[in-house]
Write a protein that holds these residues in place. Structure first.
Motif, mmCIF file in Angstrom:
data_model
loop_
_atom_site.group_PDB
_atom_site.id
_atom_site.type_symbol
_atom_site.label_atom_id
_atom_site.label_comp_id
_atom_site.label_asym_id
_atom_site.label_seq_id
_atom_site.Cartn_x
_atom_site.Cartn_y
_atom_site.Cartn_z
ATOM 1 N N HIS A 171 0.732 -1.263 -0.027
ATOM 2 C CA HIS A 171 0.072 -0.168 0.105
ATOM 3 C C HIS A 171 1.070 1.495 0.077
ATOM 4 O O HIS A 171 1.987 1.417 0.554
ATOM 5 N N ILE A 172 0.467 2.270 -0.831
ATOM 6 C CA ILE A 172 1.178 3.485 -0.700
ATOM 7 C C ILE A 172 0.239 4.687 -0.094
ATOM 8 O O ILE A 172 -0.978 5.042 -0.440
ATOM 9 N N ASP A 173 0.672 5.106 1.143
ATOM 10 C CA ASP A 173 -0.208 6.353 1.776
ATOM 11 C C ASP A 173 0.103 7.548 1.005
ATOM 12 O O ASP A 173 1.394 7.935 0.527
ATOM 13 N N TYR A 174 -0.841 8.746 1.438
ATOM 14 C CA TYR A 174 -0.360 10.046 1.016
ATOM 15 C C TYR A 174 0.736 10.444 1.821
ATOM 16 O O TYR A 174 0.834 10.030 2.963
ATOM 17 N N PRO A 175 1.369 11.365 1.604
ATOM 18 C CA PRO A 175 2.232 12.577 2.358
ATOM 19 C C PRO A 175 1.193 12.999 3.346
ATOM 20 O O PRO A 175 0.179 13.184 2.839
ATOM 21 N N ALA B 102 -1.085 15.923 0.220
ATOM 22 C CA ALA B 102 -1.262 16.068 -1.221
ATOM 23 C C ALA B 102 -2.471 15.321 -1.727
ATOM 24 O O ALA B 102 -2.881 14.688 -0.879
ATOM 25 N N MET B 103 -2.675 15.493 -3.246
ATOM 26 C CA MET B 103 -3.715 14.693 -3.370
ATOM 27 C C MET B 103 -3.205 13.694 -4.622
ATOM 28 O O MET B 103 -2.046 13.802 -4.976
ATOM 29 N N ALA C 39 -12.242 6.291 -1.551
ATOM 30 C CA ALA C 39 -12.737 7.216 -0.317
ATOM 31 C C ALA C 39 -12.461 6.512 0.973
ATOM 32 O O ALA C 39 -11.968 7.239 1.918
ATOM 33 N N ALA C 40 -12.971 5.312 0.886
ATOM 34 C CA ALA C 40 -12.794 4.947 2.361
ATOM 35 C C ALA C 40 -11.745 4.495 2.804
ATOM 36 O O ALA C 40 -11.297 4.180 3.978
ATOM 37 N N LYS D 254 -7.610 4.453 6.295
ATOM 38 C CA LYS D 254 -6.849 3.255 6.381
ATOM 39 C C LYS D 254 -5.231 3.434 6.202
ATOM 40 O O LYS D 254 -4.568 2.669 5.838
ATOM 41 N N GLY D 255 -5.021 4.868 5.471
ATOM 42 C CA GLY D 255 -3.668 5.067 5.123
ATOM 43 C C GLY D 255 -3.197 4.479 3.863
ATOM 44 O O GLY D 255 -1.955 3.952 3.591
ATOM 45 N N ILE D 256 -4.041 4.605 2.928
ATOM 46 C CA ILE D 256 -3.697 4.072 1.674
ATOM 47 C C ILE D 256 -4.552 5.024 0.374
ATOM 48 O O ILE D 256 -5.619 5.220 0.400
#
Ligand SMILES: [Zn+2]
Length: 302
Positions: A222-226, A235-236, A279-280, A284-286
Motif C-alpha cells: 500500500h502507498i499512503d499519502y504524504p 497532497a492529492m 474514499a474509504a 486506512k492510510g492507503i
C-alpha cells in the motif's frame, strides 16, 4: 473448449451486499433479490441472499462501530463480540451454518462498490483454481473484468467472503458512496448471473470456452499519502494518476500533487496500481495499492 471434470460440487452459494452500508450498488441489488429471487435460481445448487449490515445501510455509512468486512474470523465464531459489527459477524456465521447444512457456503460473492476506477473487478484472497477459471469465464463474456489478488503476508483481514475459499468480493466503480448508477448496478447483476451460470456448468462438468491465460494483479504494498503533522493528507492523487487503475505505473510518473502545486514522482519499480483514490481508504492510510501483473495459464488448472 476446456472440460471441467471431477470438480468439487458447489451446493450452497451466498450473494451478499451492503457489507458496507454506503455502497448502494450491492445493497440495493440484494434488497431486490431478497423479495424476488427469480434471476438467481439455477438447477443444481441453492443461492442464499444476505443484506450484511442493515444498520449501516439505514444510516448510509460504511459501518456503525467498526468495519464489518474486517470482522470475520475464518477459524470460527467470535466468542466475545464487543462492537455491533463483531456481533453481526457472529450472527451471520450462525445463520449461514444453519442455512447450509452445518457448513459455510461453498462459494461467496460479496458485492461492493468503489470510488476508484476499478471497472468490474474481482478481489481474490487466494489462488483457488475455481476462482481463476471463473475469472477466465467472466473475461470471455464481459468487458473490463480484472482480478486483484489481496494476498497480504501475515495478515488475515477478516473479509466476509473469506468464510469460503471459493468466490470473492466484486468491486465495481467508479461510483460515489450512497449513489446508485444504473449502468453499474445492471453490470453488477449481470456479473453475478455470470458467476451463477459458471457454477451450474461447473457442477455438471460441462466444457467451457476459456482464454488460455488470465492476468492477475498481485498485492505488493500500500502507498499512503504524504501527511501533515495532524495526520491529514498533504497532497492529492495527481490528475495523471487518477482513474489509471490496472495501468502500468513507471518510474518518474507523477503520483501526488501538493496543494502548493508540487508534484511527487514514482520512484519505485514498474507496477500496476489499484484502488487509486478510494474514499474509504483515506482513514486506512492507503492512497493506492501497487500490484505486480502475473499471467496465469488456465490449462494447468484443469
Ligand atoms: Zn466495500
Amino acid at each position: 473448449m476446456t472440460p471441467l471434470l471431477n470438480q468439487t460440487q458447489v451446493r450452497h452459494v451466498l450473494v451478499s451486499g451492503g457489507t458496507h452500508g454506503n455502497e448502494y450498488t450491492g445493497a440495493f441489488l440484494v434488497r431486490h433479490w431478497l423479495s424476488d429471487q427469480g434471476g438467481l435460481e439455477r438447477s443444481n445448487f441453492s443461492t442464499h441472499v444476505l443484506l450484511s449490515n442493515p444498520e449501516a445501510f439505514k444510516i448510509c455509512c460504511r459501518y456503525v462501530e467498526r468495519d464489518l468486512n474486517r470482522s470475520f474470523n475464518p477459524s470460527g465464531v467470535l466468542a466475545n463480540p464487543e462492537a455491533l459489527e463483531l456481533s453481526r459477524a457472529t450472527q451471520i456465521q450462525r445463520e449461514l451454518l444453519s442455512k447450509c447444512g452445518g457448513q459455510m457456503p461453498d462459494a461467496i460473492f460479496d458485492l461492493h462498490s468503489t470510488t476508484a476506477n476499478m471497472g468490474l473487478s474481482l478481489v481474490f484472497t487466494n489462488r483457488e483454481p475455481f476462482n481463476l477459471l471463473l475469472l477466465g469465464y467472466l473475461r470471455e463474456r464481459f468487458e473490463n473484468v480484472n482480478a486483484y489478488l489481496w494476498e497480504e503476508p501475515e495478515s488475515k483481514p477478516g473479509f466476509l467472503n473469506s468464510l469460503s475459499t471459493k468466490g470473492f468480493a466484486i468491486e465495481v466503480g467508479p461510483v460515489a458512496n450512497g449513489v446508485l448508477n444504473a449502468d453499474l448496478v445492471l453490470k453488477t447483476a449481470q456479473l453475478v448471473f455470470g458467476c451463477l451460470d459458471f457454477i451450474e456448468t461447473w457442477n455438471r462438468g460441462e466444457p467451457q470456452a476459456l482464454p488460455e491465460a488470465v492476468p492477475l494483479y498481485k498485492f505488493v504494498r500500500h502507498i499512503d499519502y504524504p501527511r501533515t503533522v495532524d495526520g491529514l493528507p498533504a497532497a492529492m492523487i495527481h490528475p495523471q494518476l487518477q482513474n489509471r487503475d490496472f495501468q502500468e505505473l513507471k518510474k518518474g510518473d507523477p503520483i501526488f500533487l501538493g496543494f502548493d502545486g508540487t508534484t511527487t514522482h514514482w520512484q519505485g519499480e514498474n507496477l500496476w496500481p489499484v484502488f487509486i483514490n478510494e474514499a474509504a481508504y483515506y482513514e486506512k492510510g492507503i492512497a493506492f495499492t501497487v500490484t505486480q501483473r502475473l499471467e496465469i495459464e488456465l490449462k494447468n488448472l484443469i
